[in-house]
Design a protein around this motif. Structure first.
Motif, PDB file in Angstrom:
ATOM      1  N   ILE A 240       0.851  -1.019  -0.072  1.00  0.00           N
ATOM      2  CA  ILE A 240      -0.178   0.381  -0.095  1.00  0.00           C
ATOM      3  C   ILE A 240       0.853   0.976   0.272  1.00  0.00           C
ATOM      4  O   ILE A 240       0.323   1.812  -0.565  1.00  0.00           O
ATOM      5  N   ALA A 241       1.736   1.165   1.045  1.00  0.00           N
ATOM      6  CA  ALA A 241       2.819   2.450   0.498  1.00  0.00           C
ATOM      7  C   ALA A 241       3.206   2.192  -0.393  1.00  0.00           C
ATOM      8  O   ALA A 241       3.541   3.979  -0.619  1.00  0.00           O
ATOM      9  N   PHE A 242       3.720   1.626  -1.341  1.00  0.00           N
ATOM     10  CA  PHE A 242       4.277   2.011  -2.270  1.00  0.00           C
ATOM     11  C   PHE A 242       3.275   3.052  -3.710  1.00  0.00           C
ATOM     12  O   PHE A 242       4.140   4.194  -4.311  1.00  0.00           O
ATOM     13  N   GLU A 243       1.816   3.066  -3.016  1.00  0.00           N
ATOM     14  CA  GLU A 243       1.070   3.990  -4.081  1.00  0.00           C
ATOM     15  C   GLU A 243       0.995   5.045  -3.478  1.00  0.00           C
ATOM     16  O   GLU A 243       1.025   5.816  -4.084  1.00  0.00           O
ATOM     17  N   PHE A 244       0.931   5.246  -1.773  1.00  0.00           N
ATOM     18  CA  PHE A 244      -0.232   6.083  -1.558  1.00  0.00           C
ATOM     19  C   PHE A 244       1.109   6.742  -0.979  1.00  0.00           C
ATOM     20  O   PHE A 244       0.770   8.339  -1.251  1.00  0.00           O
ATOM     21  N   ARG A 245       2.538   6.635  -0.539  1.00  0.00           N
ATOM     22  CA  ARG A 245       3.341   7.470  -0.636  1.00  0.00           C
ATOM     23  C   ARG A 245       3.400   8.465  -1.576  1.00  0.00           C
ATOM     24  O   ARG A 245       3.956   9.692  -1.334  1.00  0.00           O
ATOM     25  N   PHE A 246       3.917   7.877  -2.463  1.00  0.00           N
ATOM     26  CA  PHE A 246       4.023   8.862  -3.929  1.00  0.00           C
ATOM     27  C   PHE A 246       2.665   9.837  -3.918  1.00  0.00           C
ATOM     28  O   PHE A 246       2.601  11.029  -4.540  1.00  0.00           O
ATOM     29  N   LYS A 247       1.921   9.694  -3.428  1.00  0.00           N
ATOM     30  CA  LYS A 247       0.121  10.574  -4.227  1.00  0.00           C
ATOM     31  C   LYS A 247       0.491  10.934  -2.336  1.00  0.00           C
ATOM     32  O   LYS A 247      -0.941  12.477  -2.485  1.00  0.00           O
TER      33      LYS A 247
END
Length: 333
Positions: free
Chosen positions: A100-107
């Motif tokens: 989940i962190a892969f996707e949400f960190r950049f957003k």
């Protein structure tokens, strides 16, 4: 009489799947473990971008190995899962948080620090749980009539804590040498700096576990100090790879440190395999005891013969497409 030993073939396939997962997913878990120690947020962007294109493909080997294990050796599941419910749950929860962190960190801008923690702690917990599972396999299970009869926390012992911390250090070493290969500038310099201490930590744990294991499992002691002296080649080759890694870092090589670290893992893994072979469910159940019906193994094998080449081709293609350095401000996202 069977022309081929299907249980042996499946043991090789699953063993290959396990080491592929450890090597492929190990370095991106290691990057996550190193995340809090990065020089700055810019470095963290590069670290995550270096593994973002490949991390989900790396975990294909976990799915492949797990599904093959269930179909070919169902006894392993019937013993391992009751013994390791909490450890397996922690591993899967860690992998979920990391994914989940892969996707949400950049957003996320406002709450990015929380996703940094999710990426780090998810990676660390998953790595520790995997190492503890390996330690539990070495020390054995309480099994009667092919049924686990121990407690829910029997897997958590001082020995398994050491193996868990050891795998975390090993994955961090893989992550550091991956960053040497994939980054540049101050990020690469930082990766060069932290690699020698990580290597020392890995060798220290390797030494402790090597001394401790013969007291945990007497069959391993008998095998290593009995007549099979050829198996000593594996720790010597692992130490040779460690020496090559040390020299490559001192010479500021870029690709060699990562390759040498892979060698340390491969030879350590082979040493573990020959220590326990052919036992797959400790203390004494072999691959033939744990095997499913030959018809089931053959049916699954026919499918696997198509799947493995496709996964290998996809993996090679992905790494080829995303080859080269990951630069600041550029990346997968």
């Amino acid at each position: 009489m069977e022309m081929f030993d299907l249980s042996l073939i499946w043991a090789v396939i699953i063993g290959f799947g396990v080491i592929m997962y450890v090597l492929m997913d190990g370095f991106d878990l290691g990057v996550g473990i190193l995340f809090p120690f990065a020089p700055d947020e810019e470095s963290r962007d590069v670290m995550m971008n270096s593994v973002a294109p490949v991390w989900d493909g790396n975990e294909t080997w976990l799915v492949l190995g797990g599904a093959g294990l269930l179909g070919a050796f169902p006894l392993v599941y019937s013993v391992f899962l009751p013994a390791l419910y909490i450890g397996v749950f922690l591993m899967l929860a860690g992998l979920i948080f990391r994914g989940i962190a892969f996707e949400f960190r950049f957003k996320s801008r406002k709450n990015r620090h929380w996703w940094n923690r999710a990426f780090c702690w998810g990676s660390a917990v998953a790595a520790f749980a995997q190492g503890a599972v390996v330690g539990t396999y070495i020390q054995g299970f309480a099994v009667e009539d092919f049924v686990y009869v121990g407690g829910a926390l029997d897997w958590l012992t001082p020995f398994t804590v050491i193996t868990g911390l050891g795998l975390m250090a090993g994955y961090a070493l893989l992550g550091a040498t991956w960053l040497i290969m994939k980054s540049e500038g101050h990020i690469q310099a930082w990766a060069y700096r932290i690699t020698p201490p990580l290597l020392v930590a890995v060798l220290a744990v390797f030494f402790i576990i090597s001394l401790w294991t013969p007291f945990v499992d007497t069959s391993v002691r008998d095998r290593w100090f009995g007549h099979l002296h050829l198996i000593w080649i594996f720790p010597f080759l692992a130490l040779a790879c460690a020496a090559l890694l040390w020299r490559a870092v001192k010479q500021r090589r870029e690709g060699q440190p990562f390759i040498a670290t892979l060698g340390v893992f491969v030879f350590t893994y082979l040493g573990l395999v020959v220590s326990k072979w052919p036992v797959i469910v400790p203390p004494n159940h072999t691959i033939w005891d744990a095997a499913s019906a030959p018809g089931s193994q053959l049916f699954l094998l026919l499918g696997m013969l198509f799947v493995i080449p496709i996964v290998l081709a996809y993996t090679a293609w992905t790494y080829w497409v995303f080859r080269g350095k990951v630069k600041v401000g550029e990346g997968y996202h």
